[in-house]
Design a protein around this motif. Structure first.
Motif, PDB file in Angstrom:
ATOM      1  N   SER A 284       2.183  41.678 -33.687  1.00 55.15           N
ATOM      2  CA  SER A 284       2.412  42.768 -34.671  1.00 55.15           C
ATOM      3  C   SER A 284       3.900  43.025 -34.604  1.00 55.15           C
ATOM      4  O   SER A 284       4.679  43.330 -33.670  1.00 55.15           O
ATOM      5  CB  SER A 284       1.512  43.818 -34.032  1.00 55.15           C
ATOM      6  OG  SER A 284       1.834  45.163 -34.583  1.00 55.15           O
ATOM      7  N   GLY A 285       4.407  43.286 -35.648  1.00 52.07           N
ATOM      8  CA  GLY A 285       5.732  43.535 -36.180  1.00 52.07           C
ATOM      9  C   GLY A 285       6.816  42.542 -35.530  1.00 52.07           C
ATOM     10  O   GLY A 285       7.851  43.015 -35.155  1.00 52.07           O
ATOM     11  N   GLY A 286       6.366  41.116 -35.516  1.00 50.05           N
ATOM     12  CA  GLY A 286       7.213  40.073 -34.739  1.00 50.05           C
ATOM     13  C   GLY A 286       7.270  40.222 -33.343  1.00 50.05           C
ATOM     14  O   GLY A 286       7.971  39.498 -32.805  1.00 50.05           O
ATOM     15  N   TRP A 287       6.133  40.946 -32.811  1.00 47.77           N
ATOM     16  CA  TRP A 287       5.871  40.788 -31.396  1.00 47.77           C
ATOM     17  C   TRP A 287       4.638  40.361 -30.796  1.00 47.77           C
ATOM     18  O   TRP A 287       3.942  40.639 -31.645  1.00 47.77           O
ATOM     19  CB  TRP A 287       6.338  42.359 -30.717  1.00 47.77           C
ATOM     20  CG  TRP A 287       7.638  42.876 -30.875  1.00 47.77           C
ATOM     21  CD1 TRP A 287       8.438  43.517 -31.997  1.00 47.77           C
ATOM     22  CD2 TRP A 287       8.781  42.719 -29.919  1.00 47.77           C
ATOM     23  NE1 TRP A 287       9.450  43.771 -31.653  1.00 47.77           N
ATOM     24  CE2 TRP A 287       9.870  43.448 -30.493  1.00 47.77           C
ATOM     25  CE3 TRP A 287       8.843  42.259 -28.651  1.00 47.77           C
ATOM     26  CZ2 TRP A 287      11.053  43.573 -29.753  1.00 47.77           C
ATOM     27  CZ3 TRP A 287       9.889  42.388 -27.938  1.00 47.77           C
ATOM     28  CH2 TRP A 287      11.335  42.996 -28.426  1.00 47.77           C
ATOM     29  N   SER A 288       4.723  39.396 -29.888  1.00 51.61           N
ATOM     30  CA  SER A 288       3.438  39.161 -29.339  1.00 51.61           C
ATOM     31  C   SER A 288       2.960  39.680 -27.892  1.00 51.61           C
ATOM     32  O   SER A 288       3.761  40.163 -27.025  1.00 51.61           O
ATOM     33  CB  SER A 288       3.634  37.652 -29.024  1.00 51.61           C
ATOM     34  OG  SER A 288       2.419  37.146 -28.360  1.00 51.61           O
ATOM     35  N   VAL A 289       1.623  40.126 -27.697  1.00 57.96           N
ATOM     36  CA  VAL A 289       1.303  40.939 -26.412  1.00 57.96           C
ATOM     37  C   VAL A 289       0.014  40.489 -26.262  1.00 57.96           C
ATOM     38  O   VAL A 289      -0.961  40.151 -27.218  1.00 57.96           O
ATOM     39  CB  VAL A 289       1.285  42.383 -26.816  1.00 57.96           C
ATOM     40  CG1 VAL A 289       0.367  43.015 -27.893  1.00 57.96           C
ATOM     41  CG2 VAL A 289       1.133  43.194 -25.650  1.00 57.96           C
ATOM     42  N   ASN A 290      -0.189  40.381 -24.923  1.00 61.46           N
ATOM     43  CA  ASN A 290      -1.742  40.089 -24.374  1.00 61.46           C
ATOM     44  C   ASN A 290      -2.452  41.328 -24.001  1.00 61.46           C
ATOM     45  O   ASN A 290      -1.762  41.956 -23.053  1.00 61.46           O
ATOM     46  CB  ASN A 290      -1.474  39.012 -23.200  1.00 61.46           C
ATOM     47  CG  ASN A 290      -2.945  38.784 -22.674  1.00 61.46           C
ATOM     48  OD1 ASN A 290      -3.880  39.101 -23.261  1.00 61.46           O
ATOM     49  ND2 ASN A 290      -2.831  38.033 -21.810  1.00 61.46           N
ATOM     50  N   LYS A 291      -3.491  41.725 -24.673  1.00 66.74           N
ATOM     51  CA  LYS A 291      -4.060  42.912 -24.375  1.00 66.74           C
ATOM     52  C   LYS A 291      -5.507  42.657 -23.788  1.00 66.74           C
ATOM     53  O   LYS A 291      -6.471  43.486 -23.586  1.00 66.74           O
ATOM     54  CB  LYS A 291      -4.204  43.796 -25.605  1.00 66.74           C
ATOM     55  CG  LYS A 291      -3.202  44.400 -26.004  1.00 66.74           C
ATOM     56  CD  LYS A 291      -3.386  45.426 -27.109  1.00 66.74           C
ATOM     57  CE  LYS A 291      -1.952  45.933 -27.626  1.00 66.74           C
ATOM     58  NZ  LYS A 291      -2.027  46.772 -28.969  1.00 66.74           N
ATOM     59  N   LYS A 292      -5.866  41.296 -23.357  1.00 65.28           N
ATOM     60  CA  LYS A 292      -7.018  40.917 -22.978  1.00 65.28           C
ATOM     61  C   LYS A 292      -7.202  40.710 -21.480  1.00 65.28           C
ATOM     62  O   LYS A 292      -8.425  40.452 -21.143  1.00 65.28           O
ATOM     63  CB  LYS A 292      -7.526  39.620 -23.599  1.00 65.28           C
ATOM     64  CG  LYS A 292      -7.477  39.625 -25.225  1.00 65.28           C
ATOM     65  CD  LYS A 292      -7.658  38.146 -25.621  1.00 65.28           C
ATOM     66  CE  LYS A 292      -7.977  38.332 -27.126  1.00 65.28           C
ATOM     67  NZ  LYS A 292      -8.375  37.063 -27.787  1.00 65.28           N
ATOM     68  N   VAL A 293      -6.306  41.370 -20.812  1.00 70.50           N
ATOM     69  CA  VAL A 293      -6.453  41.234 -19.241  1.00 70.50           C
ATOM     70  C   VAL A 293      -7.133  42.503 -18.911  1.00 70.50           C
ATOM     71  O   VAL A 293      -6.856  43.602 -19.031  1.00 70.50           O
ATOM     72  CB  VAL A 293      -5.246  41.263 -18.836  1.00 70.50           C
ATOM     73  CG1 VAL A 293      -5.216  40.899 -17.125  1.00 70.50           C
ATOM     74  CG2 VAL A 293      -4.228  39.956 -19.006  1.00 70.50           C
ATOM     75  N   PRO A 349       5.822  54.509 -26.390  1.00 72.20           N
ATOM     76  CA  PRO A 349       5.043  55.616 -25.829  1.00 72.20           C
ATOM     77  C   PRO A 349       4.265  55.190 -24.575  1.00 72.20           C
ATOM     78  O   PRO A 349       3.373  54.444 -24.663  1.00 72.20           O
ATOM     79  CB  PRO A 349       4.035  56.004 -26.794  1.00 72.20           C
ATOM     80  CG  PRO A 349       4.014  54.793 -27.568  1.00 72.20           C
ATOM     81  CD  PRO A 349       5.188  54.032 -27.518  1.00 72.20           C
ATOM     82  N   VAL A 350       5.127  55.566 -23.473  1.00 74.89           N
ATOM     83  CA  VAL A 350       4.607  55.206 -22.061  1.00 74.89           C
ATOM     84  C   VAL A 350       4.535  56.520 -21.191  1.00 74.89           C
ATOM     85  O   VAL A 350       5.341  57.335 -21.455  1.00 74.89           O
ATOM     86  CB  VAL A 350       5.659  54.434 -21.465  1.00 74.89           C
ATOM     87  CG1 VAL A 350       5.507  52.852 -22.316  1.00 74.89           C
ATOM     88  CG2 VAL A 350       6.924  54.644 -21.121  1.00 74.89           C
ATOM     89  N   ASP A 351       3.759  56.194 -20.143  1.00 77.00           N
ATOM     90  CA  ASP A 351       3.719  57.303 -19.212  1.00 77.00           C
ATOM     91  C   ASP A 351       4.328  57.196 -17.824  1.00 77.00           C
ATOM     92  O   ASP A 351       4.527  57.917 -17.170  1.00 77.00           O
ATOM     93  CB  ASP A 351       1.940  58.013 -18.884  1.00 77.00           C
ATOM     94  CG  ASP A 351       1.403  58.602 -19.807  1.00 77.00           C
ATOM     95  OD1 ASP A 351       2.065  59.317 -20.739  1.00 77.00           O
ATOM     96  OD2 ASP A 351       0.187  58.299 -20.018  1.00 77.00           O
ATOM     97  N   LEU A 427      -0.307  52.873 -27.885  1.00 70.42           N
ATOM     98  CA  LEU A 427       0.387  51.679 -27.719  1.00 70.42           C
ATOM     99  C   LEU A 427      -0.752  50.738 -27.419  1.00 70.42           C
ATOM    100  O   LEU A 427      -0.842  49.478 -28.118  1.00 70.42           O
ATOM    101  CB  LEU A 427       1.271  51.755 -26.689  1.00 70.42           C
ATOM    102  CG  LEU A 427       2.321  50.591 -26.347  1.00 70.42           C
ATOM    103  CD1 LEU A 427       3.127  50.337 -27.780  1.00 70.42           C
ATOM    104  CD2 LEU A 427       3.336  50.879 -25.388  1.00 70.42           C
ATOM    105  N   LEU A 428      -1.852  50.986 -26.829  1.00 73.99           N
ATOM    106  CA  LEU A 428      -2.856  50.020 -26.494  1.00 73.99           C
ATOM    107  C   LEU A 428      -3.737  49.950 -27.550  1.00 73.99           C
ATOM    108  O   LEU A 428      -4.196  48.904 -27.899  1.00 73.99           O
ATOM    109  CB  LEU A 428      -3.892  50.762 -25.406  1.00 73.99           C
ATOM    110  CG  LEU A 428      -3.305  50.795 -24.077  1.00 73.99           C
ATOM    111  CD1 LEU A 428      -3.940  51.639 -22.999  1.00 73.99           C
ATOM    112  CD2 LEU A 428      -3.337  49.430 -23.330  1.00 73.99           C
ATOM    113  N   GLU A 429      -3.987  51.032 -28.636  1.00 72.72           N
ATOM    114  CA  GLU A 429      -4.592  50.862 -29.801  1.00 72.72           C
ATOM    115  C   GLU A 429      -3.951  50.113 -30.858  1.00 72.72           C
ATOM    116  O   GLU A 429      -4.472  50.042 -31.891  1.00 72.72           O
ATOM    117  CB  GLU A 429      -5.385  52.309 -29.860  1.00 72.72           C
ATOM    118  CG  GLU A 429      -6.278  52.658 -28.703  1.00 72.72           C
ATOM    119  CD  GLU A 429      -6.655  54.065 -28.934  1.00 72.72           C
ATOM    120  OE1 GLU A 429      -6.150  54.695 -29.875  1.00 72.72           O
ATOM    121  OE2 GLU A 429      -7.336  54.456 -28.072  1.00 72.72           O
ATOM    122  N   GLY A 430      -2.693  50.117 -30.986  1.00 72.48           N
ATOM    123  CA  GLY A 430      -2.052  49.572 -31.979  1.00 72.48           C
ATOM    124  C   GLY A 430      -1.522  50.572 -33.061  1.00 72.48           C
ATOM    125  O   GLY A 430      -0.925  50.288 -34.070  1.00 72.48           O
TER     126      GLY A 430
END
Length: 440
Positions: A284-293, A349-351, A427-430
């Motif tokens: 997304s937006g030129g970034w790669s991320v793994n949300k499947k863990v 956006p992080v806690d 951030l988690l939900e995109g």
């Protein structure tokens, strides 16, 4: 393969140890061997690491923690420069182990509990349990005993558990306080609680979890898998799924045939595991991320892919790691100049915290003239533009512009990782998109 080993395969073969009832399967021995290799890959890695620590008398039922933040001198691939690391192997064969933690006064910390199959089944820490002092009993599967008052029970999924610690350091001046906190992480048996728990050992040595090359063992890998399954049986819901491996034990007419089939299955399994890495990421937006863990991963191929570089990948709710898409092929280079601009109010956006860390192509930290290895939400001296945006220059030479923050890059190839700890729902939900990394 010796005759003794061939007999192990032919009679009480490893699959018979996985399930009480042997399923019938029409798959070929070659296909079954490849499936078995993939299914057992993270388990054999974990079991090898555990047995090595046991033989050396290291990190068994006691934390060993890092007394300094990572630097290029550590020569360890992929560290952050945000937290102190530590680890302990828990052997739950004799019953629960108690982990006690101090009050960290809202400081981020986590104790990630990883089972023998590479599943991060539970956490102790700021996100999961808060930051007040507490005691937690990590109970082996099937244990039904009572616990002392005030001790929280956590059900382990295997008898062997790897506990990985991280404690946030907010500044150089804050380091002694962070070390003092992690030094209070303690472990003991029920009989040791509450007065005889062993406190963590603080070491100046770099924290490192060496990853064994289990694929290089050839057909011996499957014997290691057999013993690992006996020590750490799979979750009940997986036993039926792997029951078809049982037919593999009686598929061979000779030890030479067994060795040939098993040896041939390994490179094919390795290729599938490496190929599955792309399935884990979204862009997304030129970034790669793994949300499947997730805490428990039942897909054997995805579980193997996630653990191919060792146990310890965070579940998505704890942390998300982002890489620029060109970085997947080490496509970034100090021959170019890059900019990352966060508009006013649009920081990740992080806690907990975020950080952008630069590595060489081998994922080692790179020495530079200002000894800055990352830009973080805690970096001292950060400046903003007139419009209150935060702009980061990633390049080899110091930028001349005003109001810009320099992350020094080497002259050759490099990599970037943007860490977001305790990512918020957007951030988690995109719903939040990272700004693109631009070449200027």
């Amino acid at each position: 393969m010796t005759r003794r080993h061939a007999l192990q395969w032919a009679g009480a073969g490893f699959a018979a140890s996985i399930v009480p009832a042997l399923a019938q399967d029409s798959a070929s021995p070659e296909a079954l061997a490849e499936e078995a290799f993939i299914w057992g890959f993270p388990l054999v890695i974990s079991d090898t690491l555990f047995r090595s620590a046991q033989q050396k008398g290291e990190n068994i039922n006691r934390f060993v923690v890092q007394g300094a933040l990572s630097t290029p001198a550590f020569n360890v691939p992929g560290p952050n420069v945000d937290t102190l690391y530590g680890s302990a192997w828990l052997n739950l064969i004799g019953g629960p182990k108690i982990i006690a933690v101090p009050d960290t006064e809202d400081r981020y910390y986590s104790i990630q509990l990883v089972d023998a199959y590479g599943n991060s089944f539970a956490y102790i820490g700021r996100r999961a349990t808060g930051t007040k002092a507490g005691a937690y009993a990590i109970a082996p599967p099937g244990w039904g005993g009572d616990l002392p008052a005030g001790v929280t029970r956590i059900e382990a999924t295997t008898p062997h558990v790897l506990a990985l610690t991280r404690v946030l350091v907010t500044s150089e001046a804050d380091l002694p306080k962070a070390v003092a906190i992690e030094a209070q992480f303690s472990i003991g048996s029920l009989s040791d609680y509450p007065n005889q728990l062993a406190p963590a050992l603080v070491t100046v040595r770099p924290w490192k979890l060496p990853i064994p090359d289990v694929a290089s063992r050839g057909h011996e890998y499957f014997l290691d898998l057999r013993s690992a399954v006996v020590a750490n049986p799979p979750l009940p819901e997986e036993r039926e799924a792997v029951g078809h491996f049982a037919t593999l034990a009686s598929s061979f007419s000779s030890q030479s045939e067994a060795a040939a089939v098993l040896n041939a299955a390994i490179p094919k399994g390795v290729a599938k595991i490496k190929g599955a890495w792309g399935q884990l990421s979204e862009t997304s937006g030129g970034w790669s991320v793994n949300k499947k863990v997730t805490p428990i991963i039942h897909d054997p191929l995805l579980r193997a892919a996630i653990n191919q570089y060792g146990p310890g990948t965070h579940i998505a709710e704890e942390a998300l790691y982002w890489s620029p898409v060109p970085d997947l092929g080490a496509g970034l280079s100090g021959d170019n100049r890059y900019r990352l601009r966060f508009a006013k109010g649009q920081l990740p956006p992080v806690d907990a915290f975020w950080s952008l860390t630069l590595y060489g192509p081998d994922f080692l930290l790179v020495e530079n003239e200002i000894k800055r290895y990352a830009i973080t939400d805690r970096s001292e001296g950060l400046v903003t533009k007139a419009d209150d945006s935060l702009e980061i220059a990633i390049q080899n030479e110091k930028p001349l512009e005003e109001g810009i923050n320099w992350l020094p890059a080497p002259k050759g190839p490099f990599r970037l990782i943007l860490r977001t700890y305790q990512p918020r729902p957007e951030l988690l939900e995109g719903r939040y998109r990272l700004p693109p990394l631009k070449t200027v």
